[in-house]
Design a protein around this motif. Structure first.
Motif, PDB file in Angstrom:
ATOM      1  N   SER A 255     -72.890 -17.078  87.997  1.00  9.10           N
ATOM      2  CA  SER A 255     -74.361 -17.228  87.889  1.00  9.10           C
ATOM      3  C   SER A 255     -74.765 -16.264  86.944  1.00  9.10           C
ATOM      4  CB  SER A 255     -74.934 -17.210  89.038  1.00  9.10           C
ATOM      5  OG  SER A 255     -75.104 -15.713  89.596  1.00  9.10           O
ATOM      6  N   ILE A 256     -76.059 -16.292  86.336  1.00  4.80           N
ATOM      7  CA  ILE A 256     -76.315 -15.519  85.359  1.00  4.80           C
ATOM      8  C   ILE A 256     -77.082 -14.169  86.243  1.00  4.80           C
ATOM      9  CG2 ILE A 256     -78.305 -15.086  83.927  1.00  4.80           C
ATOM     10  CD1 ILE A 256     -78.313 -17.907  82.663  1.00  4.80           C
ATOM     11  N   LEU A 257     -77.457 -14.357  87.172  1.00  6.94           N
ATOM     12  CA  LEU A 257     -77.881 -13.599  88.044  1.00  6.94           C
ATOM     13  C   LEU A 257     -76.680 -12.623  88.722  1.00  6.94           C
ATOM     14  CD1 LEU A 257     -80.462 -12.041  89.783  1.00  6.94           C
ATOM     15  CD2 LEU A 257     -79.678 -13.481  91.686  1.00  6.94           C
ATOM     16  N   GLY A 258     -75.598 -13.083  88.669  1.00  6.96           N
ATOM     17  CA  GLY A 258     -74.441 -12.081  89.319  1.00  6.96           C
ATOM     18  C   GLY A 258     -73.968 -11.528  87.991  1.00  6.96           C
ATOM     19  N   ARG A 259     -74.045 -12.138  86.632  1.00  6.75           N
ATOM     20  CA  ARG A 259     -73.603 -11.389  85.593  1.00  6.75           C
ATOM     21  C   ARG A 259     -74.483  -9.999  85.449  1.00  6.75           C
ATOM     22  NH1 ARG A 259     -72.710 -16.728  81.886  1.00  6.75           N
ATOM     23  NH2 ARG A 259     -70.827 -17.462  83.492  1.00  6.75           N
ATOM     24  N   LEU A 260     -75.724 -10.301  85.669  1.00  5.09           N
ATOM     25  CA  LEU A 260     -76.590  -9.310  85.560  1.00  5.09           C
ATOM     26  C   LEU A 260     -76.518  -8.041  86.335  1.00  5.09           C
ATOM     27  CD1 LEU A 260     -80.238 -11.179  84.677  1.00  5.09           C
ATOM     28  CD2 LEU A 260     -78.793  -9.900  82.987  1.00  5.09           C
ATOM     29  N   ASP A 261     -76.254  -8.480  87.652  1.00  2.00           N
ATOM     30  CA  ASP A 261     -75.899  -7.555  88.674  1.00  2.00           C
ATOM     31  C   ASP A 261     -74.738  -6.712  88.075  1.00  2.00           C
ATOM     32  OD1 ASP A 261     -77.994  -8.096  90.212  1.00  2.00           O
ATOM     33  OD2 ASP A 261     -76.947  -9.289  91.594  1.00  2.00           O
ATOM     34  N   GLY A 262     -73.705  -7.318  87.792  1.00  2.00           N
ATOM     35  CA  GLY A 262     -72.625  -6.579  87.342  1.00  2.00           C
ATOM     36  C   GLY A 262     -72.654  -5.661  86.250  1.00  2.00           C
ATOM     37  N   MET A 263     -73.677  -6.301  85.276  1.00  2.00           N
ATOM     38  CA  MET A 263     -73.774  -5.236  84.113  1.00  2.00           C
ATOM     39  C   MET A 263     -74.524  -3.979  84.554  1.00  2.00           C
ATOM     40  SD  MET A 263     -74.909  -8.101  81.337  1.00  2.00           S
ATOM     41  CE  MET A 263     -76.008  -7.167  80.205  1.00  2.00           C
ATOM     42  N   ILE A 264     -75.518  -4.284  85.361  1.00  2.00           N
ATOM     43  CA  ILE A 264     -76.368  -3.072  86.053  1.00  2.00           C
ATOM     44  C   ILE A 264     -75.229  -2.301  86.588  1.00  2.00           C
ATOM     45  CG2 ILE A 264     -78.074  -2.472  87.529  1.00  2.00           C
ATOM     46  CD1 ILE A 264     -79.515  -5.027  86.802  1.00  2.00           C
TER      47      ILE A 264
ATOM     48  N   SER B  98     -72.163  -1.553  86.198  1.00  2.00           N
ATOM     49  CA  SER B  98     -71.290  -1.161  85.268  1.00  2.00           C
ATOM     50  C   SER B  98     -72.147   0.029  84.588  1.00  2.00           C
ATOM     51  CB  SER B  98     -70.792  -2.173  84.407  1.00  2.00           C
ATOM     52  OG  SER B  98     -71.532  -2.492  83.306  1.00  2.00           O
ATOM     53  N   MET B  99     -73.366  -0.138  84.256  1.00  2.00           N
ATOM     54  CA  MET B  99     -74.080   0.858  83.445  1.00  2.00           C
ATOM     55  C   MET B  99     -74.460   2.123  84.377  1.00  2.00           C
ATOM     56  SD  MET B  99     -76.406  -1.326  80.872  1.00  2.00           S
ATOM     57  CE  MET B  99     -77.516  -1.615  81.937  1.00  2.00           C
TER      58      MET B  99
END
Length: 182
Positions: free
Chosen positions: A169-178, A180-181
């Motif tokens: 999901s896009i939400l899952g990808r955004l969570d992953g990016m956050i 990792s930052m």
């Protein structure tokens, strides 16, 4: 919850063994147990089952009559015997778990795997077919796909099969990016 499943398992196993003797009855048992799960999911039924002044015979009759109405048929002797056993042992609370255990056993016997797809928007028939074919190839089983719409996902999908979760999901990808930052 797992305690209920532990207590329910022998009842589900007994029903499964009865159904194996007459394979045509397996789906009738599934429907019957589903009706009992539905009934026990209502507050009104749980209240009646909890009344100490009602004997187990009346509670059995109550559940039997309601189940027969839901199924739009008379209960079989075996179904009535099952209700009698549940009633005598005051095991009404395990009925939803008996259904769950029986259904899992039946699906395993039929080589069917349940998969759930959560998506932000309804899947097209082509997308559903793509999921089913890919999962059949990977797991070498028939797939029973259910779809849940979760607009909060924004886009993409989450696939759940037993303990396996694939988050696309896009939400899952955004969570992953956050994560990792940080």
């Amino acid at each position: 919850m797992s305690e209920l499943a532990t207590v329910a398992r022998p009842y589900a196993e007994a029903v499964f063994m009865i159904a194996k003797e007459n394979p045509q009855s397996a789906d009738n048992w599934l429907d019957f147990l589903s009706s009992l799960k539905l009934l026990m999911g209502t507050e009104a039924t749980r209240e009646v089952m909890g009344l100490p002044e009602l004997g187990f015979e009346k509670k059995k009759a109550f559940l039997g009559e309601l189940s027969a109405k839901i199924l739009e048929r008379e209960l079989t002797k075996e179904e009535n015997d099952f209700l009698l056993t549940i009633s005598e042992n005051k095991r009404f609370g395990i009925l939803p778990s008996v259904y769950d255990e029986y259904r899992a056993r039946l699906l395993a016997e039929r080589n069917i795997l349940e998969a759930e797809v959560q998506s932000a928007y309804p899947l097209t028939d082509g997308q559903k077919e793509m999921f089913v074919k890919a999962l059949q190839k990977r797991f070498n089983k028939e797939i029973e796909l259910t779809e849940t719409i979760s607009p909060s996902l924004l886009g993409g999908a989450i696939l759940k099969i037993d303990d396996l979760v694939i988050d696309g999901s896009i939400l899952g990808r955004l969570d992953g990016m956050i994560r990792s930052m940080n």
